[in-house]
Scaffold this motif. Structure first.
Motif: not given
Lengths: 65, 254
Positions: A49-65
């Motif tokens: 998804i344009n622009i917003i897709g990667p942003v959403l992943y790094f905020v809501f999808g990526k686990e905190d390491d």
């Protein structure tokens, strides 16, 4: 649509950034098995998804390491 | 002061390592490039749409169209990306319990809030300025720039609105201790402002003016005096929401 040489100064940075964002998200998704929310299929689709897709992943999808 | 600087450094490192800084910069460079491109492509796009014999004659795009696109992108996507990126800035501290050690060792609680607000503001300001600079460069390259009115005030509009959203994110995070709480506080405030905008006499002092009337101000259709009430209300709202964040945080168990 005819894309003239006129548009090149726009297209080069645009393509680099768009592809870069999606690629960064995709690589991160495929390298990790677990996510904060959602699953792999969802995030792979979302990263396109344009622009917003990667942003959403790094905020809501990526686990905190 | 020492604690404040230390926390600023911690925030800067955290934002970098959670990819927030690179993402924000990349997205705002993208907006800077897209805005003039859309202005330039708009006649082509409309030509493609008008296939059924309807002839649309448009004047060639001007520098002002480029800025119209810029403000539209900021309003619709730029602020959304800002809010999503920093929606968890307070909530994650609660869910991970990372503040407990620092606060029990005597770190004043207001320092946490002020450091968070400062760091997010610095990031937002740089990303926004970068976006403005890139759009300016493209616009100046493709079109002749007319003399604009109230340049600084016009461009401060979306920036100030961004600050208001950041302070609301912090307030929401402190009140509800969740990311969703932050997002809903922000969304609720924007919906409230949209509703207030229905009443014509209240429009002038509605912070929403800061992101909707930029072009009118740029072309001189709107006087500076019509822009100030909204700006002052926004500054007041930022101070109130930061102040109440500090008061609520002081009374909250973590």
């Amino acid at each position: 649509m005819k894309i003239g040489i006129d548009y090149l100064p726009f297209l080069i940075p645009l393509i680099i950034l768009q592809v870069g964002l999606t690629a960064a998200a995709l690589i991160h998704i495929l390298r990790h098995k677990t996510y904060k929310h959602g699953n792999r299929l969802l995030w792979v689709i979302a990263s396109f998804i344009n622009i917003i897709g990667p942003v959403l992943y790094f905020v809501f999808g990526k686990e905190d390491d | 002061m020492k604690a404040y600087i230390a926390l600023i450094k911690k925030e800067a490192r955290e934002n970098w390592r959670t990819y927030k800084t690179p993402l924000l910069v990349a997205v705002f460079i993208l907006f800077g490039v897209i805005s003039p491109l859309f202005a330039k492509l708009m006649p082509e796009i409309l030509k493609q749409l008008a296939t059924t014999g309807v002839k649309i004659t448009l004047p060639p795009p001007t520098a002002l169209d480029s800025w119209a696109q810029f403000f539209k992108n900021m309003r619709q996507m730029g602020l959304l990306v800002l809010v999503i990126l920093f929606s968890g800035t307070v909530a994650t501290e609660f869910t991970r319990g990372t503040l407990i050690n620092l606060l029990t060792k005597g770190l004043p609680r207001r320092t946490v809030i002020l450091a968070k607000f400062t760091m997010t503001t610095v990031l937002w300001t740089s990303a926004y300025a970068l976006s403005v600079a890139i759009t300016t460069a493209y616009t100046a390259y493709y079109w002749t720039m007319p003399t604009y009115h109230h340049l600084i005030l016009t461009f401060s509009g979306p920036w100030l609105f961004g600050l208001l959203l950041i302070s609301l994110l912090i307030l929401g995070g402190i009140c509800f201790t969740t990311t969703i709480g932050s997002l809903l506080t922000c969304g609720g405030a924007v919906i409230l402002m949209t509703l207030i905008n229905i009443v014509p006499t209240w429009q002038a002092s509605n912070p929403l003016t800061l992101i909707t009337q930029n072009l009118a101000l740029l072309t001189g259709k709107l006087a500076v005096g019509d822009f100030w009430p909204a700006a002052l209300v926004a500054v007041g709202a930022i101070v109130i929401s930061l102040g109440s964040s500090i008061i609520i945080f002081d009374r909250r168990a973590i």
